[in-house]
Design a protein around this motif. Structure first.
Motif, PDB file in Angstrom:
ATOM      1  N   LYS A  26      52.822  22.729  47.950  1.00 18.81           N
ATOM      2  CA  LYS A  26      52.504  21.309  47.817  1.00 18.81           C
ATOM      3  C   LYS A  26      51.091  21.067  48.328  1.00 18.81           C
ATOM      4  N   LEU A  27      50.415  20.135  47.689  1.00 20.63           N
ATOM      5  CA  LEU A  27      49.139  19.629  48.161  1.00 20.63           C
ATOM      6  C   LEU A  27      49.438  18.413  49.014  1.00 20.63           C
ATOM      7  N   PHE A  28      48.824  18.339  50.195  1.00 24.22           N
ATOM      8  CA  PHE A  28      48.996  17.147  51.030  1.00 24.22           C
ATOM      9  C   PHE A  28      47.655  16.785  51.638  1.00 24.22           C
ATOM     10  N   GLY A  29      47.608  15.696  52.371  1.00 22.44           N
ATOM     11  CA  GLY A  29      46.364  15.269  52.997  1.00 22.44           C
ATOM     12  C   GLY A  29      45.531  14.398  52.080  1.00 22.44           C
ATOM     13  N   SER A  30      44.229  14.352  52.351  1.00 20.29           N
ATOM     14  CA  SER A  30      43.342  13.415  51.662  1.00 20.29           C
ATOM     15  C   SER A  30      43.206  13.689  50.169  1.00 20.29           C
ATOM     16  N   ARG A  31      43.394  14.920  49.726  1.00 23.52           N
ATOM     17  CA  ARG A  31      43.249  15.233  48.298  1.00 23.52           C
ATOM     18  C   ARG A  31      44.364  14.628  47.436  1.00 23.52           C
ATOM     19  N   VAL A  32      45.430  14.160  48.065  1.00 24.56           N
ATOM     20  CA  VAL A  32      46.510  13.499  47.321  1.00 24.56           C
ATOM     21  C   VAL A  32      46.095  12.075  46.962  1.00 24.56           C
TER      22      VAL A  32
END
Length: 99
Positions: A26-32
């Motif tokens: 999963k991608l998380f953090g500010s790039r979401v």
């Protein structure tokens, strides 16, 4: 999500190559957040393996992503499948977007 289709494909393929076909990423953090700018690529990976195996796989993934994506800041959080979740695991799993 602020990753190109090509970047998403590279990440999925390299996670599969490093951790195997059953790993979740999963991608998380500010790039979401589509409204944000900049930021590193934060990845949450859930996979099977011993702590030593997972560390080796994480390092292999990091090197592969640096080669494929260029010198971008990539943070990788690996959670051993079945282990009790840490606060970062809970946050990343809850807020992340599956790749």
């Amino acid at each position: 999500m602020r990753l190109t289709d090509e970047q998403q494909t590279i990440i999925r393929e390299e996670v599969r190559r490093a951790f195997g076909p059953d790993a979740r990423v999963k991608l998380f953090g500010s790039r979401v957040d589509d409204a944000a700018r900049g930021g590193d690529i934060d990845l949450y990976i859930e996979a099977d393996g011993t702590p030593d195996e997972l560390l080796d796989q994480e390092l292999r993934l990091y090197v592969a992503l640096q080669r494929q994506l260029g010198e971008r800041r990539v943070d990788i959080v690996v959670h051993p499948r079945g282990a009790p979740p840490r606060p970062i695991d809970t946050h990343a799993d809850r807020t992340g977007v599956a790749l």
